[in-house]
Design a protein around this motif. Structure first.
Motif, PDB file in Angstrom:
ATOM      1  N   ALA A   1       0.819  -1.221   0.000  1.00 43.63           N
ATOM      2  CA  ALA A   1       0.000   0.000   0.000  1.00 43.63           C
ATOM      3  C   ALA A   1       0.850   1.268   0.000  1.00 43.63           C
ATOM      4  O   ALA A   1       0.318   2.369  -0.116  1.00 43.63           O
ATOM      5  CB  ALA A   1      -0.931   0.000   1.218  1.00 43.63           C
ATOM      6  N   GLY A   2       2.169   1.111   0.172  1.00 45.63           N
ATOM      7  CA  GLY A   2       3.040   2.288   0.226  1.00 45.63           C
ATOM      8  C   GLY A   2       2.829   3.122   1.476  1.00 45.63           C
ATOM      9  O   GLY A   2       3.064   4.331   1.482  1.00 45.63           O
ATOM     10  N   ASP A   3       2.386   2.472   2.564  1.00 40.33           N
ATOM     11  CA  ASP A   3       2.073   3.221   3.786  1.00 40.33           C
ATOM     12  C   ASP A   3       3.059   2.943   4.917  1.00 40.33           C
ATOM     13  O   ASP A   3       2.829   3.363   6.053  1.00 40.33           O
ATOM     14  CB  ASP A   3       0.643   2.887   4.247  1.00 40.33           C
ATOM     15  N   GLY A   4       4.141   2.206   4.613  1.00 39.20           N
ATOM     16  CA  GLY A   4       5.142   1.929   5.652  1.00 39.20           C
ATOM     17  C   GLY A   4       4.887   0.658   6.436  1.00 39.20           C
ATOM     18  O   GLY A   4       5.642   0.332   7.346  1.00 39.20           O
ATOM     19  N   LEU A   5       3.812  -0.065   6.092  1.00 40.90           N
ATOM     20  CA  LEU A   5       3.528  -1.331   6.768  1.00 40.90           C
ATOM     21  C   LEU A   5       3.742  -2.500   5.823  1.00 40.90           C
ATOM     22  O   LEU A   5       3.694  -2.356   4.599  1.00 40.90           O
ATOM     23  CB  LEU A   5       2.086  -1.356   7.284  1.00 40.90           C
ATOM     24  N   VAL A   6       3.954  -3.681   6.415  1.00 42.90           N
ATOM     25  CA  VAL A   6       4.119  -4.908   5.639  1.00 42.90           C
ATOM     26  C   VAL A   6       2.744  -5.501   5.342  1.00 42.90           C
ATOM     27  O   VAL A   6       1.875  -5.535   6.220  1.00 42.90           O
ATOM     28  CB  VAL A   6       4.942  -5.940   6.441  1.00 42.90           C
ATOM     29  N   CYS A   7       2.576  -5.984   4.131  1.00 40.85           N
ATOM     30  CA  CYS A   7       1.340  -6.667   3.745  1.00 40.85           C
ATOM     31  C   CYS A   7       1.610  -8.163   3.724  1.00 40.85           C
ATOM     32  O   CYS A   7       2.603  -8.604   3.132  1.00 40.85           O
ATOM     33  CB  CYS A   7       0.945  -6.163   2.356  1.00 40.85           C
ATOM     34  N   ILE A   8       0.755  -8.950   4.362  1.00 35.52           N
ATOM     35  CA  ILE A   8       0.900 -10.401   4.239  1.00 35.52           C
ATOM     36  C   ILE A   8       0.051 -10.879   3.065  1.00 35.52           C
ATOM     37  O   ILE A   8      -1.019 -10.331   2.780  1.00 35.52           O
ATOM     38  CB  ILE A   8       0.543 -11.164   5.537  1.00 35.52           C
ATOM     39  N   VAL A   9       0.573 -11.904   2.374  1.00 34.26           N
ATOM     40  CA  VAL A   9      -0.082 -12.363   1.147  1.00 34.26           C
ATOM     41  C   VAL A   9      -0.770 -13.715   1.340  1.00 34.26           C
ATOM     42  O   VAL A   9      -1.289 -14.301   0.394  1.00 34.26           O
ATOM     43  CB  VAL A   9       0.919 -12.434  -0.024  1.00 34.26           C
ATOM     44  N   HIS A  10      -0.779 -14.207   2.572  1.00 38.26           N
ATOM     45  CA  HIS A  10      -1.404 -15.504   2.870  1.00 38.26           C
ATOM     46  C   HIS A  10      -1.678 -15.536   4.382  1.00 38.26           C
ATOM     47  O   HIS A  10      -0.855 -15.036   5.150  1.00 38.26           O
ATOM     48  CB  HIS A  10      -0.439 -16.634   2.482  1.00 38.26           C
ATOM     49  N   PRO A  11      -2.804 -16.122   4.819  1.00 38.59           N
ATOM     50  CA  PRO A  11      -3.038 -16.220   6.268  1.00 38.59           C
ATOM     51  C   PRO A  11      -1.915 -16.957   6.994  1.00 38.59           C
ATOM     52  O   PRO A  11      -1.640 -16.654   8.165  1.00 38.59           O
ATOM     53  CB  PRO A  11      -4.354 -17.007   6.373  1.00 38.59           C
ATOM     54  N   TRP A  12      -1.271 -17.906   6.330  1.00 32.08           N
ATOM     55  CA  TRP A  12      -0.157 -18.619   6.974  1.00 32.08           C
ATOM     56  C   TRP A  12       0.952 -17.663   7.385  1.00 32.08           C
ATOM     57  O   TRP A  12       1.699 -17.940   8.316  1.00 32.08           O
ATOM     58  CB  TRP A  12       0.412 -19.709   6.036  1.00 32.08           C
ATOM     59  N   GLU A  13       1.085 -16.539   6.679  1.00 31.43           N
ATOM     60  CA  GLU A  13       2.148 -15.595   7.032  1.00 31.43           C
ATOM     61  C   GLU A  13       1.901 -14.947   8.389  1.00 31.43           C
ATOM     62  O   GLU A  13       2.836 -14.448   9.022  1.00 31.43           O
ATOM     63  CB  GLU A  13       2.291 -14.515   5.950  1.00 31.43           C
ATOM     64  N   SER A  14       0.667 -14.923   8.838  1.00 28.22           N
ATOM     65  CA  SER A  14       0.355 -14.312  10.134  1.00 28.22           C
ATOM     66  C   SER A  14       0.782 -15.202  11.283  1.00 28.22           C
ATOM     67  O   SER A  14       0.931 -14.746  12.412  1.00 28.22           O
ATOM     68  CB  SER A  14      -1.147 -14.044  10.247  1.00 28.22           C
ATOM     69  N   GLY A  15       0.935 -16.520  10.994  1.00 29.42           N
ATOM     70  CA  GLY A  15       1.199 -17.486  12.053  1.00 29.42           C
ATOM     71  C   GLY A  15      -0.070 -17.937  12.758  1.00 29.42           C
ATOM     72  O   GLY A  15      -0.074 -18.903  13.490  1.00 29.42           O
ATOM     73  N   LEU A  16      -1.179 -17.206  12.559  1.00 32.08           N
ATOM     74  CA  LEU A  16      -2.469 -17.560  13.171  1.00 32.08           C
ATOM     75  C   LEU A  16      -3.433 -17.922  12.042  1.00 32.08           C
ATOM     76  O   LEU A  16      -4.410 -17.211  11.768  1.00 32.08           O
ATOM     77  CB  LEU A  16      -3.020 -16.394  14.019  1.00 32.08           C
ATOM     78  N   ASP A  17      -3.119 -19.068  11.414  1.00 30.84           N
ATOM     79  CA  ASP A  17      -3.693 -19.462  10.130  1.00 30.84           C
ATOM     80  C   ASP A  17      -5.180 -19.187   9.953  1.00 30.84           C
ATOM     81  O   ASP A  17      -5.598 -18.547   9.010  1.00 30.84           O
ATOM     82  CB  ASP A  17      -3.477 -20.964   9.901  1.00 30.84           C
ATOM     83  N   ASN A  18      -5.983 -19.740  10.870  1.00 33.13           N
ATOM     84  CA  ASN A  18      -7.443 -19.646  10.669  1.00 33.13           C
ATOM     85  C   ASN A  18      -8.092 -18.695  11.671  1.00 33.13           C
ATOM     86  O   ASN A  18      -9.235 -18.883  12.066  1.00 33.13           O
ATOM     87  CB  ASN A  18      -8.087 -21.040  10.762  1.00 33.13           C
ATOM     88  N   SER A  19      -7.349 -17.669  12.083  1.00 34.50           N
ATOM     89  CA  SER A  19      -7.919 -16.665  12.990  1.00 34.50           C
ATOM     90  C   SER A  19      -9.176 -16.048  12.376  1.00 34.50           C
ATOM     91  O   SER A  19      -9.247 -15.833  11.162  1.00 34.50           O
ATOM     92  CB  SER A  19      -6.882 -15.564  13.236  1.00 34.50           C
ATOM     93  N   PRO A  20     -10.190 -15.755  13.199  1.00 31.19           N
ATOM     94  CA  PRO A  20     -11.375 -15.060  12.685  1.00 31.19           C
ATOM     95  C   PRO A  20     -11.016 -13.735  12.004  1.00 31.19           C
ATOM     96  O   PRO A  20     -11.804 -13.199  11.228  1.00 31.19           O
ATOM     97  CB  PRO A  20     -12.219 -14.815  13.941  1.00 31.19           C
ATOM     98  N   ALA A  21      -9.823 -13.215  12.297  1.00 37.30           N
ATOM     99  CA  ALA A  21      -9.370 -11.988  11.621  1.00 37.30           C
ATOM    100  C   ALA A  21      -9.330 -12.170  10.113  1.00 37.30           C
ATOM    101  O   ALA A  21      -9.431 -11.189   9.367  1.00 37.30           O
ATOM    102  CB  ALA A  21      -7.983 -11.590  12.128  1.00 37.30           C
TER     103      ALA A  21
END
Ligand code: 9YW
Length: 440
Positions: free
Chosen positions: A162-182
């Motif tokens: 997004a060019g906003d200084g934050l990292v974008c994850i491209v897969h829920p697995w990247e969060s480490g909390l695969d099936n989080s309701p998030a």
């Protein structure tokens, strides 16, 4: 008592259980998260494991991190799985054949996945060094420093979609909390059918109760997203044009910021310049506040970049920015209110363990993986954050609760958020490792 099956109450017995669990999961140069479910090396697991190993086997703590970073790609990405070539094909699904990274330029000799996980490694390296601040540790830190810098550079340069200084994850697995309701809302937009899974054989459901794991529809979508990224050559260019899952996660970005704080200290130790790390850390905290803080909810929420909207589910991910030492008091206080609320129940004397999801939500699921159960890594991060922001009493309550879980059930992967019963793998490495850190 065998590792992971029982609950010796005394600290010495608990420590022995944890060390036995880690020893049993040690595999020549790394620790597998679990012999049955996860027989390869996982990225953020190795970071948590190194924090614990530093207390009992500091040499292994450094080998753990070194082996992971040997699999770092030329672009700086640290893959979330490093496959053990000695294991039979099909030991884990999806295996190397699905990822197809061998022909991708800049990948290591060993087979890996193409995704990343939360960058908690610089913090882990710093804590491991503080635990064993000898010449071996300093030499290891010096070797790791450029690799940790490259890991951050990959995230900052290639993943700021997004060019906003934050990292974008491209897969829920990247969060480490695969099936989080998030991830429910962003995942609902990913085209897939559960029926796709009949073509594959999942391994997780042969080792664990299917009712505790992500569903077949979740898995079909996971594979569809992997296929999209793989077919894009694992390039991060033009992801916004068509990649099906693009989300800014508060935990991932909190780890990203905490890594710059840790790198500033590591730089000082190894004779580098801490200044640029401090500047970057400040910019990440500022971006998190601007983009992921929801003032009305009083917590941080993921941003779905495909809709540019915040996800309203309240999960433990939102509490993670507490690990940032420069989080302003207003937001830190709001997160403490959120942590103490009936949703998460953090207290000096906790009557139930910290869940991964708002326990008052109608779709709270006490058995299903990241949709309710209590995990030691998220508890450890929240406790670290409470200590960082001057709440030693709450941190102590959380610590007692986490030690109580292992005392009662053993080194399980996760725990029932009401009863504390052990769930998932019974001999899980980061549970053992973080227990050692809590007991120290
Ligand atoms: C999977 C290894 C990994 C963790 C993740 C966890 C799980 C793999 O296991 O993902 O098959 O679902 O969600 O955080 O790193 O322990």
């Amino acid at each position: 008592e065998a590792a992971g099956t029982g609950g010796p109450a005394d600290p010495a017995g608990l420590r022995r259980l944890a060390v036995d669990t880690l020893d049993a999961n040690w595999e020549h140069d790394h620790t597998v998260p679990s012999r049955t479910l996860y027989p390869h090396q996982w990225s953020w697991d190795s970071a948590f494991i190194a924090i614990g190993l530093a207390h009992v086997r500091p040499d292994r703590a450094w080998r753990e991190l070194a082996s992971l970073f040997r699999a770092q790609w030329a672009d700086g990405r640290v893959p979330h799985i490093v496959f053990n070539p000695a294991l039979r094909v099909g030991a884990y699904f999806p295996g190397p054949e699905m990822w197809g990274t061998a022909d991708v330029p800049g990948t290591p000799a060993v087979a890996t996945s193409g995704l990343v996980q939360p960058p908690v490694h610089a913090l882990a390296a710093l804590l491991a060094y503080r635990r064993a601040p000898d010449t071996t540790g300093l030499a290891a830190l010096r070797r790791l420093y450029p690799a940790l810098v490259a890991q951050q550079r990959y995230l900052a340069d290639r993943r700021d979609v997004a060019g906003d200084g934050l990292v974008c994850i491209v897969h829920p697995w990247e969060s480490g909390l695969d099936n989080s309701p998030a991830w429910d809302d962003p995942m609902a937009a990913v085209p897939a059918e559960a029926a796709v899974m009949s073509a594959y054989r999942r391994h997780d459901t042969t080792h664990a109760d299917a009712a505790h794991r992500p569903t077949d529809l979740d898995y079909a979508r996971y594979l569809a997203i992997v296929a999209a990224y793989r077919d894009h050559g694992y390039s991060d260019r033009e992801l916004s044009a068509g990649h099906p899952f693009l989300v800014e996660c508060p935990l991932f970005n909190a780890a990203f910021g905490a890594a710059e704080h840790a790198l500033a200290e590591i730089a000082t130790l190894v004779g580098g310049d801490p200044g640029p790390h401090r500047d970057r850390a400040a910019r990440i905290t500022e971006a998190l506040l601007r983009r992921l803080y929801a003032p009305n909810a009083g917590t941080f929420q993921p941003r779905d970049l495909r809709t540019d909207r915040l996800v309203s589910a309240r999960t433990v991910l939102g509490l993670a920015p507490l690990i940032l030492p420069d989080l302003p008091t207003r937001q830190a206080d709001a997160l403490v209110v959120e942590a103490r609320s009936a949703r998460f129940g953090v207290a000096r004397r906790m009557d139930r363990p910290l869940p991964t999801y708002d326990r008052t939500a109608p779709d709270f699921e006490p058995l299903r993986y990241w949709r309710g159960p209590s995990w030691l890594n998220t508890g450890w991060l929240v406790r670290h954050g409470l200590l960082t922001h001057g709440h030693p009493d709450l941190a102590a309550g959380l610590r007692r609760s986490m030690i109580g879980l292992v005392t009662q059930a053993g080194c399980h992967e996760y725990f029932h958020p009401d009863t504390g019963a052990g769930l998932g793998s019974p001999a899980f490495s980061w549970t053992a490792a973080l227990l050692l850190d809590l007991l120290a």
